[in-house]
Enzyme design. Structure first.
Site, PDB file in Angstrom:
ATOM      1  N   CYS A  63     -28.448  13.330  26.754  1.00  0.00           N
ATOM      2  CA  CYS A  63     -27.036  13.507  26.409  1.00  0.00           C
ATOM      3  C   CYS A  63     -26.238  13.829  27.671  1.00  0.00           C
ATOM      4  O   CYS A  63     -26.675  14.614  28.507  1.00  0.00           O
ATOM      5  CB  CYS A  63     -26.893  14.628  25.379  1.00  0.00           C
ATOM      6  SG  CYS A  63     -25.183  14.922  24.895  1.00  0.00           S
ATOM      7  N   CYS A  67     -24.048  21.258  27.689  1.00  0.00           N
ATOM      8  CA  CYS A  67     -24.189  22.489  26.893  1.00  0.00           C
ATOM      9  C   CYS A  67     -25.390  23.283  27.436  1.00  0.00           C
ATOM     10  O   CYS A  67     -26.526  22.785  27.385  1.00  0.00           O
ATOM     11  CB  CYS A  67     -24.385  22.147  25.419  1.00  0.00           C
ATOM     12  SG  CYS A  67     -23.167  20.969  24.793  1.00  0.00           S
ATOM     13  N   CYS A  70     -28.869  23.640  25.629  1.00  0.00           N
ATOM     14  CA  CYS A  70     -29.449  22.501  24.922  1.00  0.00           C
ATOM     15  C   CYS A  70     -30.546  21.774  25.700  1.00  0.00           C
ATOM     16  O   CYS A  70     -30.359  21.388  26.862  1.00  0.00           O
ATOM     17  CB  CYS A  70     -28.343  21.522  24.560  1.00  0.00           C
ATOM     18  SG  CYS A  70     -28.966  20.127  23.594  1.00  0.00           S
ATOM     19  N   CYS A 107     -29.513  16.123   7.130  1.00  0.00           N
ATOM     20  CA  CYS A 107     -28.558  16.269   8.225  1.00  0.00           C
ATOM     21  C   CYS A 107     -29.097  15.491   9.414  1.00  0.00           C
ATOM     22  O   CYS A 107     -30.198  15.778   9.892  1.00  0.00           O
ATOM     23  CB  CYS A 107     -28.397  17.730   8.608  1.00  0.00           C
ATOM     24  SG  CYS A 107     -27.896  18.765   7.235  1.00  0.00           S
ATOM     25  N   CYS A 138     -25.335  14.306   5.776  1.00  0.00           N
ATOM     26  CA  CYS A 138     -24.534  14.984   6.790  1.00  0.00           C
ATOM     27  C   CYS A 138     -24.883  14.348   8.126  1.00  0.00           C
ATOM     28  O   CYS A 138     -26.033  13.967   8.344  1.00  0.00           O
ATOM     29  CB  CYS A 138     -24.853  16.479   6.802  1.00  0.00           C
ATOM     30  SG  CYS A 138     -24.034  17.380   8.142  1.00  0.00           S
ATOM     31  N   CYS A 198     -18.838  20.773   8.317  1.00  0.00           N
ATOM     32  CA  CYS A 198     -19.865  21.774   8.582  1.00  0.00           C
ATOM     33  C   CYS A 198     -19.663  22.204  10.035  1.00  0.00           C
ATOM     34  O   CYS A 198     -19.788  21.372  10.939  1.00  0.00           O
ATOM     35  CB  CYS A 198     -21.248  21.140   8.394  1.00  0.00           C
ATOM     36  SG  CYS A 198     -22.617  22.206   8.861  1.00  0.00           S
ATOM     37  N   ARG A 270     -25.191  28.887   6.295  1.00  0.00           N
ATOM     38  CA  ARG A 270     -26.559  28.394   6.493  1.00  0.00           C
ATOM     39  C   ARG A 270     -27.302  29.129   7.606  1.00  0.00           C
ATOM     40  O   ARG A 270     -26.808  29.235   8.729  1.00  0.00           O
ATOM     41  CB  ARG A 270     -26.548  26.892   6.819  1.00  0.00           C
ATOM     42  CG  ARG A 270     -27.955  26.336   7.109  1.00  0.00           C
ATOM     43  CD  ARG A 270     -28.007  24.834   7.192  1.00  0.00           C
ATOM     44  NE  ARG A 270     -27.304  24.273   6.063  1.00  0.00           N
ATOM     45  CZ  ARG A 270     -26.108  23.714   6.137  1.00  0.00           C
ATOM     46  NH1 ARG A 270     -25.522  23.601   7.306  1.00  0.00           N
ATOM     47  NH2 ARG A 270     -25.510  23.266   5.066  1.00  0.00           N
TER      48      ARG A 270
HETATM   49  S1  SF4 Z   1     -25.588  20.251  22.090  1.00  0.00           S
HETATM   50 FE1  SF4 Z   1     -26.997  18.976  23.298  1.00  0.00          FE
HETATM   51  S2  SF4 Z   1     -26.985  17.019  22.253  1.00  0.00           S
HETATM   52 FE2  SF4 Z   1     -25.197  18.118  21.513  1.00  0.00          FE
HETATM   53  S3  SF4 Z   1     -23.516  17.520  22.869  1.00  0.00           S
HETATM   54 FE3  SF4 Z   1     -24.410  19.372  23.787  1.00  0.00          FE
HETATM   55  S4  SF4 Z   1     -25.952  18.606  25.248  1.00  0.00           S
HETATM   56 FE4  SF4 Z   1     -25.451  16.903  23.862  1.00  0.00          FE
END
Ligand code: SF4
Length: 340
Positions: A63, A67, A70, A107, A138, A198, A270
Site C-alpha cells: 500500500c 500509516c 500498518c 468485511c 462490507c 462503519c 465492534r
Molecule cells: S491502513 Fe495500511 S492498508 Fe490501509 S491505507 Fe494505511 S497503509 Fe494502506
C-alpha cells in the site's frame, strides 16, 4: 460521608459534542460509567445478542500510504505476504465458509489508497457474489468518490468501512499521505449514497486519552453518526514505526467502549483487532459496557484473532447469542434523545 459523583449528561445535540464533554465521561468512576453505558445499551439493543463479522483481506500489502501502525504499508519492512486482488469465486467461497461458521457479515479489505475505477467492476461483482451467499457485505477500499459510492450501493454493498483512526490533532503524527479531511469526505460520500458507514479507530498507537475522546467526538458529530464503530486495540507489528509503542491497558478499552455506547447509542460497537490480548473477563466487561459486535474467525487482515471455538465457549459462558442484532429503537432522533 460518601457522595454520589455527578454524572455528566451526554449532550442532546450531538453536533455540540466536544472533546471536553467526552473526556468528562472517560473520567467518571468506572462503575458509574459502566452503569450509565449499560443502561443506554439496554434501552437500545437486545444486550444478549452479538453480531459476528468475518474479515477477509482481498488484496494484501504494497500500500502506498504510510500509516505508521500498518504491516501493509510499502514504506516499512514487514513479513507480510503481498497478494493481488482475489478472484471473485475465491471470495465467494470464503463468504460461504464464513456463513457456515456463523458470521452474518463479510468485511472485505483491500490495501489501497483509494478505489480505482479500473477495479470497480470486479469489486461490484465480488459484492454481488457475497450477497448471493446471504451475507451482509462490507468493504474497506480506501478513499471513495461519490460516484463510486453509488456504484457500490447499486451492487448491493451494505456497509463502507473507513476508519478515522485517531483524533484530528494526532492524526498527522500517524499518517502523512492522506489528510484527515479526505477520510471525512469519503464517509460523507458513502452516507450520501445510502451506504451504512462503519468508522472507528485504534487505541494504543501512542495517543493520549484526550485524543481518544476527540476521535469519538468527531465520530459522534458526523451527520448521521456511523452505524458501526470498530474499536481496535493496537497490535504492534515488527518493522513498523510503532513496533515498540507502549501498550494501553484493557480497562481503557472498556472505558472507550462505554463512552462510545453513550455517544452513539444506535451504533453497532465492534471489538476488532487485539482481542487475542484480552482476557475473557476484559471482553465480558466490554460486552457489558455496550460492545455488541466482533470480528470472528482466526485471522484479521494481518493479525491473529481468537479461534472460533474459543469465542463459542465465551458466548456460552456469557449467554450471548450470535446472530442479527435487534435494535429496540428505530429513528435516529429517538436514539439521540434517549442518550441524554
Ligand atoms: S491502513 Fe495500511 S492498508 Fe490501509 S491505507 Fe494505511 S497503509 Fe494502506
Amino acid at each position: 460521608m460518601a457522595i454520589d459523583p455527578v454524572v455528566p449528561a451526554v449532550q442532546p445535540n450531538i453536533q455540540s459534542q466536544t472533546t471536553e464533554n467526552v473526556l468528562a465521561l472517560f473520567a467518571l468512576p468506572f462503575n458509574d460509567l459502566l452503569h450509565k453505558a449499560h443502561e443506554v445499551y439496554r434501552r437500545h439493543w437486545d444486550v444478549n445478542t452479538v453480531q459476528l463479522s468475518t474479515l477477509l483481506s482481498i488484496k494484501t500489502g504494497n500500500c502506498v500510504e504510510d500509516c505508521k501502525y500498518c504491516a501493509q504499508s510499502r514504506h516499512y519492512s514487514t513479513s507480510i505476504e503481498i497478494t493481488p486482488l482475489m478472484e471473485t469465486e475465491d471470495v465467494r467461497a470464503a463468504a460461504r465458509q464464513a456463513k457456515a461458521a456463523g458470521a452474518s457479515r463479510l468485511c472485505m479489505g483491500a490495501a489501497w489508497r483509494a478505489l480505482q475505477n479500473r477495479n470497480l467492476e470486479k469489486i461490484m461483482s465480488i459484492i454481488r457474489n457475497v450477497k448471493e451467499e446471504g451475507l451482509e457485505a462490507c468493504a474497506t477500499l480506501g478513499s471513495l468518490t461519490a460516484a463510486q459510492a453509488t456504484s457500490l450501493k447499486n451492487s448491493g454493498l451494505d456497509y463502507y468501512n473507513h476508519n478515522i483512526d485517531t483524533s484530528e490533532e494526532y492524526y498527522s503524527k500517524i499518517i502523512s499521505t492522506r489528510p484527515f479531511s479526505e477520510r471525512l469526505r469519503s464517509l460523507q460520500n458513502a452516507h450520501a449514497a445510502g451506504l451504512k458507514v462503519c468508522s472507528g479507530g485504534i487505541i494504543g498507537i501512542g495517543e493520549s486519552r484526550t485524543d481518544r475522546a476527540a476521535m469519538l467526538a468527531s465520530l459522534a458529530r458526523l451527520q448521521p453518526p456511523p452505524e458501526s464503530v470498530p474499536l481496535n486495540m493496537f497490535v504492534p507489528i515488527p518493522g513498523t514505526p510503532l513496533a515498540d509503542v507502549e501498550r494501553v491497558k484493557p480497562l481503557e478499552l472498556v472505558r472507550t467502549v462505554a463512552v462510545t455506547r453513550l455517544l452513539m447509542p444506535g451504533a453497532q460497537v465492534r471489538l476488532s483487532a487485539g482481542r487475542t490480548d484480552l482476557s475473557d473477563e476484559a471482553q465480558a466487561l466490554c460486552f457489558f459496557a455496550g460492545a455488541n459486535s466482533l470480528f470472528y474467525g482466526d485471522r484479521l487482515l494481518t493479525t491473529d484473532n481468537p479461534v472460533e471455538k474459543k469465542d463459542w465457549v465465551l458466548f456460552a459462558e456469557l449467554g450471548l447469542r450470535p446472530g442479527p442484532i435487534e435494535k429496540r429503537t428505530t429513528s435516529y432522533e429517538e436514539r439521540r434523545g434517549d442518550a441524554t
